[in-house]
Design an enzyme around this catalytic site. Structure first.
Site, PDB file in Angstrom:
ATOM      1  N   HIS A 116       0.713  -1.434   0.047  1.00 53.49           N
ATOM      2  CA  HIS A 116       0.093  -0.072  -0.034  1.00 53.49           C
ATOM      3  C   HIS A 116       0.889   1.342   0.102  1.00 53.49           C
ATOM      4  CE1 HIS A 116      -3.391   2.612   1.395  1.00 53.49           C
ATOM      5  NE2 HIS A 116      -2.437   3.053   2.103  1.00 53.49           N
ATOM      6  N   GLU A 117       1.963   1.319   0.651  1.00 49.38           N
ATOM      7  CA  GLU A 117       2.773   2.282   0.852  1.00 49.38           C
ATOM      8  C   GLU A 117       3.623   2.818  -0.230  1.00 49.38           C
ATOM      9  OE1 GLU A 117       2.269   4.334   3.193  1.00 49.38           O
ATOM     10  OE2 GLU A 117       1.101   3.227   4.421  1.00 49.38           O
ATOM     11  N   HIS A 137       1.490   4.330  -3.308  1.00 45.67           N
ATOM     12  CA  HIS A 137       1.411   5.518  -2.925  1.00 45.67           C
ATOM     13  C   HIS A 137       2.492   6.354  -3.775  1.00 45.67           C
ATOM     14  CE1 HIS A 137      -1.878   6.362  -0.309  1.00 45.67           C
ATOM     15  NE2 HIS A 137      -1.474   5.934   0.725  1.00 45.67           N
ATOM     16  N   GLU A 172      -6.332   6.782  -1.560  1.00 47.16           N
ATOM     17  CA  GLU A 172      -6.019   5.793  -0.336  1.00 47.16           C
ATOM     18  C   GLU A 172      -6.587   4.338  -0.621  1.00 47.16           C
ATOM     19  OE1 GLU A 172      -4.359   5.400   2.425  1.00 47.16           O
ATOM     20  OE2 GLU A 172      -3.790   7.443   2.271  1.00 47.16           O
TER      21      GLU A 172
END
Length: 297
Positions: free
Chosen positions: A139-140, A143, A203
């Site tokens: 997920h990070e 980004h 997100e």
């Protein structure tokens, strides 16, 4: 004359907002317009990251630190391979991957543009194993790959343009000061709603991409559901009107929707290592067994 002035100011607004470069986000295919360059964003993020690391305390748990670096590098390798295979090799030059575990009880992790990722120790009791940690790190990383920071900065520029132009247009139209104040408040509230809504979209996009990235790296994406259920159980947030994250229910529902896509990329290559202080439990998935410190092939 006032009408002409309003038209001209509106034209200027259109020109300013339409400037920039258009790119496509990997995996999701979403189009985005960026008003800042990769170099500008990387320069800013590098300064902020250096300042943070000077004050942060690195974890003294060698086993967990090694796990964070190992899982992170596995993901970075998978993402780099994906970008190279899809005509995006130039993008890999923007990343100098680094994964750090720091002493902080917060249940959190974050990523700077350029691939500088920090995991707080407070997150590990919730992730519990390597596969779930891969969901978070994926997920990070997403980004960074999706250039969400550059996109947010670009939108801040757009908001500034919009606020300045609105003020000029209202004054040019001869609107009273009281009405100008009301319009200004409306602009601020509208901007806050739009920004939080946009953040939720980012997100959600990072959840989608991160799920696929974890699968590409050989981690079972299906653990994402139980991980986010654990996150929901220990949090009180619920994604309200001004929330910048999706609600837990929405997040889990979306992950279930994306799961078939993620599973297409999944080939078991690793085992799940429990994060404990006394014993380490491994789950055998294939004939290859990945231990805490090495992989036996």
């Amino acid at each position: 004359m006032k009408a002409i002035r309003i038209v001209l100011m509106s034209l200027v607004a259109t020109i300013l907002v339409s400037c920039g470069t258009t790119s496509t986000v990997p995996i999701t295919g979403r189009k985005q317009t960026l008003l800042v360059s990769d170099g500008e964003v990387l320069s800013l993020s590098s300064q902020q990251y250096s300042q943070y690391m000077q004050s942060a305390k690195a974890s003294t748990n060698a086993t967990n630190t090694a796990m964070v670096k190992r899982v992170g590098q596995n993901l970075a390798n998978a993402v780099t391979s994906y970008l190279n295979s899809n005509g995006l090799s130039a993008e890999t030059q923007n990343y100098a991957w680094e994964f750090n575990l720091v002493q902080d009880k917060q249940v959190n992790a974050w990523c700077m543009p350029g691939g500088k990722i920090v995991v707080y120790e407070g997150l590990l009791p919730v992730t519990q194993d390597e596969a779930s940690l891969a969901i978070v790190l994926g997920h990070e990383i997403a980004h960074a790959v999706a250039k969400h920071s550059a996109e947010r900065l670009s939108n801040e520029y757009k908001n500034q343009y919009g606020t300045a132009i609105l003020g000029a247009v209202v004054q040019g139209a001869g609107v009273s000061e009281k009405t100008q104040a009301l319009l200004s408040l409306g602009q601020q509230l509208g901007g806050a709603l739009w920004t939080s809504g946009f953040s939720r979209k980012q997100e959600s996009e990072a959840d989608h991409m991160g799920l696929v990235f974890a699968a590409m790296a050989g981690y079972d994406p299906q653990v994402a559901i139980s991980f986010w259920q654990r996150m929901a159980a220990q949090s009180s947030g619920s994604g309200g009107l001004f929330s910048d994250h999706p609600s837990d229910e929405t997040r889990i529902s979306d992950i279930q929707k994306w799961m078939p896509e993620a599973l297409k990329y999944y080939t078991p290559k690793t085992t799940t290592t429990k994060t404990t202080t006394k014993t380490t439990k491994t789950t055998k998935k294939t004939s290859n067994t990945k231990k805490t410190s090495s992989t036996k092939k």
